[in-house]
Write an enzyme that holds these catalytic residues in place. Structure first.
Site, PDB file in Angstrom:
ATOM      1  NE  ARG A  34      -3.861  -2.291   1.916  1.00  0.00           N
ATOM      2  CZ  ARG A  34      -4.620  -2.678   0.903  1.00  0.00           C
ATOM      3  NH1 ARG A  34      -4.836  -1.861  -0.108  1.00  0.00           N
ATOM      4  NH2 ARG A  34      -5.197  -3.871   0.892  1.00  0.00           N
ATOM      5  CG  ASN A  96       4.159   9.306 -12.093  1.00  0.00           C
ATOM      6  OD1 ASN A  96       3.377   9.635 -12.969  1.00  0.00           O
ATOM      7  ND2 ASN A  96       3.817   9.204 -10.823  1.00  0.00           N
ATOM      8  CD  GLU A 104       6.787  12.004  -5.083  1.00  0.00           C
ATOM      9  OE1 GLU A 104       6.756  11.227  -4.105  1.00  0.00           O
ATOM     10  OE2 GLU A 104       5.875  12.799  -5.355  1.00  0.00           O
ATOM     11  CB  VAL A 105      10.393   6.077  -5.457  1.00  0.00           C
ATOM     12  CG1 VAL A 105      11.271   4.912  -5.000  1.00  0.00           C
ATOM     13  CG2 VAL A 105       9.785   6.792  -4.249  1.00  0.00           C
ATOM     14  CG  HIS A 109       6.687   3.094  -8.359  1.00  0.00           C
ATOM     15  ND1 HIS A 109       7.943   3.648  -8.492  1.00  0.00           N
ATOM     16  CD2 HIS A 109       5.826   4.137  -8.208  1.00  0.00           C
ATOM     17  CE1 HIS A 109       7.849   4.955  -8.412  1.00  0.00           C
ATOM     18  NE2 HIS A 109       6.583   5.292  -8.245  1.00  0.00           N
ATOM     19  CG  HIS A 111       1.249   5.080  -8.608  1.00  0.00           C
ATOM     20  ND1 HIS A 111       1.338   5.673  -7.370  1.00  0.00           N
ATOM     21  CD2 HIS A 111       2.392   5.433  -9.266  1.00  0.00           C
ATOM     22  CE1 HIS A 111       2.455   6.373  -7.287  1.00  0.00           C
ATOM     23  NE2 HIS A 111       3.125   6.245  -8.423  1.00  0.00           N
TER      24      HIS A 111
END
Ligand code: AMP
Length: 126
Positions: A34, A96, A104-105, A109, A111
């Site tokens: 999460r 992204n 950002e990371v 990943h 979402h």
């Protein structure tokens, strides 16, 4: 030239077990957990266990087994969260990448977001 992966990023730390996460599902190739700051009632991040910076890195350089494992875990999460088209009302899957994507990371990943009506597809900023 390959993609330079920085293994001090927060998702690398999660994969090494150095910081906790709220796991939703896992297989040999990928982990789903999460989002710490959920933007929608369902907000799950799915990450490969391998060191890939972004969607373009992963889709170009991951093995077939890694890609299959990742995608199957996404399907499992969509179903278990009840947002899929078979049992639910739908969802949005976003990734992204880099500066223009406002990532950002720097560990790839996806979402998976749902549980409410989404807004416009993108909100642009200058
Ligand atoms: P992005 O801008 O696509 O790189 O999104 C990074 C996402 O990671 C944001 O939605 C953050 O809320 C989320 N995030 C950052 N740190 C953590 C963490 N420790 N556990 C879970 N999610 C996190």
């Amino acid at each position: 030239m390959g993609f330079a992966y920085d293994d001090s990023n927060i998702f690398a730390k999660i994969l090494r077990g150095e910081i906790p996460n709220d796991t939703v599902a896992e297989n040999d190739q990928a982990l789903a957990f999460r989002d710490i700051s959920p933007k929608t009632p369902t907000h799950v991040l799915v990450i490969p266990k391998g060191a890939y910076v972004s969607f373009d890195d992963f889709s170009a350089n991951a093995s077939d087994a890694e890609i299959a494992g990742f995608m199957r875990l996404c399907a499992q999460v969509v179903a278990s969260e009840g947002v899929g088209l078979e049992a639910g009302k739908g969802f949005r899957a976003i990734t992204n990448a880099g500066e223009h994507g406002v990532q950002e990371v720097p560990h790839f990943h996806l979402h998976i977001m749902g549980g409410r009506m989404m807004g416009p597809m993108v909100s642009l900023r200058d």
